[in-house]
Design a protein around this motif. Structure first.
Motif, short mmCIF file in Angstrom:
data_model
loop_
_atom_site.label_atom_id
_atom_site.label_comp_id
_atom_site.label_asym_id
_atom_site.label_seq_id
_atom_site.Cartn_x
_atom_site.Cartn_y
_atom_site.Cartn_z
N UNK A 20 47.18 70.53 83.22
CA UNK A 20 47.08 70.44 84.68
C UNK A 20 48.38 69.90 85.24
N UNK A 44 43.05 55.71 87.21
CA UNK A 44 41.72 55.51 87.82
C UNK A 44 41.05 56.80 88.27
N UNK A 45 41.82 57.86 88.46
CA UNK A 45 41.19 59.11 88.91
C UNK A 45 41.84 60.38 88.33
N UNK A 46 43.16 60.46 88.45
CA UNK A 46 43.80 61.75 88.19
C UNK A 46 43.69 62.20 86.74
N UNK A 47 43.64 61.23 85.81
CA UNK A 47 43.43 61.62 84.41
C UNK A 47 42.23 60.85 83.85
N UNK A 48 41.64 61.39 82.81
CA UNK A 48 40.57 60.69 82.08
C UNK A 48 41.14 60.25 80.74
N UNK A 50 40.02 59.10 78.15
CA UNK A 50 39.27 59.43 76.93
C UNK A 50 39.76 60.75 76.33
N UNK A 51 40.14 61.68 77.20
CA UNK A 51 40.48 63.03 76.72
C UNK A 51 41.86 63.52 77.17
N UNK B 57 39.21 68.84 89.79
CA UNK B 57 39.91 67.87 88.94
C UNK B 57 39.30 67.86 87.55
N UNK B 58 38.08 67.29 87.41
CA UNK B 58 37.30 67.38 86.16
C UNK B 58 35.83 67.33 86.58
N UNK B 65 33.28 58.63 91.87
CA UNK B 65 33.96 57.65 92.74
C UNK B 65 33.37 57.62 94.14
#
Lengths: 63, 237
Positions: A20, A44-48, A50-51, B57-58, B65
């Motif tokens: 992405x 906090x938001x744009x990436x996770x 964990x993965x 996004x995912x 949120x």
């Protein structure tokens, strides 16, 4: 995708993956402040975490 | 049992969950708006399936949120029962209420079919009416259902009995062919450490009436009802 590239004759292509790419404008006083806020957003938001991994680059623009 | 079904923009199994609780179980149920900030008075909160915020996004990332999720977090921390189904499971992992994450199916294709899952832990409020190793037939319908957690987390989940549902074949064997999405260890659903928050990719709310092809999903809701009734008796006693 890998198969398609090979079908087009691009030899030696391996490990094709899709990621992405996000772009945003951010108002900030300094590069350091921009970087700190960007990291916070990424975590906090744009990436996770964990993965996903992330990296970023900053470009100064006048709006 | 007083249930709340959260409605996010893009939820689409909210009606299924509502219908099952009201018309099949004949219990109290209320829709809860995603901007709601209090969940007082509820026994069970259901996060339904769907495609919240278009999976931008995912899957589940934006819904995780929203204001209501702060309330869900407080509700869960105070021991409230939370069930996330499909997209609801994705929301709970994104919100950090459940470990791991749901990735794109290994087939890269949307999977919409009946699956079998085995109940791996029948000591939770969600599963205590099920027998050991009971196999349930329920539908899945998802593109991002491949459960992933780092190896050390998977080890902890197994050791703590937090793997609640596992994809199996009709005979109850956790074989690769029974895994619809490439989930680690055929995991279909997990709980938090305390056992009061559960998420799963299959749809028990769509397997609660014979006309839908299976009533196997009912055992989850019957378990919750039994648990809540027991709690009321304790309170009044």
């Amino acid at each position: 995708m890998e198969n398609s590239l090979q079908a087009l004759g691009f030899a030696g292509v391996k490990g094709v993956r899709v990621g992405k790419y996000l772009e945003l404008f951010l108002e900030a006083e300094t590069r350091e402040e921009a970087a700190a806020r960007l990291k916070d957003m990424a975590e906090r938001l744009l990436s996770n975490p964990v993965i996903e991994d992330y990296n970023y680059s900053l470009q100064e623009v006048k709006l | 049992m007083n249930c709340g079904v959260i409605v996010f923009p893009g939820s689409n199994c909210d009606l299924d969950a509502y219908h099952l609780v009201r018309d099949v179980l004949k219990e109290e149920v209320t829709y809860i708006d995603y901007e709601e900030r209090s969940l007082q008075g509820f026994d069970v909160i259901i996060l339904p399936g769907g495609f919240t915020y278009g999976d931008y996004l995912r899957s589940g990332a934006i819904a995780a949120r929203t204001p209501v999720m702060e309330a869900v977090n407080r509700f869960a921390c105070s021991g409230g029962l939370v069930l996330g189904i499909c997209n609801g499971f994705q929301v709970l992992t994104e919100a950090g209420l459940l470990p791991g994450a749901l990735c794109r199916n290994d087939s890269l294709q949307f999977r919409c079919r009946q699956v079998y899952v085995r109940i791996e832990n029948n000591s939770l409020p969600f599963t205590n009416k099920a027998s050991t190793d009971q196999v349930l037939m329920m539908p899945v319908a998802h593109g991002d259902g491949s459960y992933y957690a780092p190896p050390e987390v998977l080890q902890d989940l197994e050791a703590n009995g937090q793997v609640i549902f596992r994809y199996v074949d009709q005979r109850g064997e956790a074989v690769k062919a029974a895994n619809p999405n490439g989930s680690c260890e055929n995991i279909a659903g997990v709980s938090n450490r305390a056992g009061n928050v559960v998420g799963l990719m299959p749809h028990p709310e769509r397997a609660g009436e014979a006309v839908l092809g299976s009533t196997d999903g009912l055992v989850i809701f019957e378990s919750l009802r039994g648990y809540c009734k027991g709690r009321e008796v304790l309170k009044s006693g």
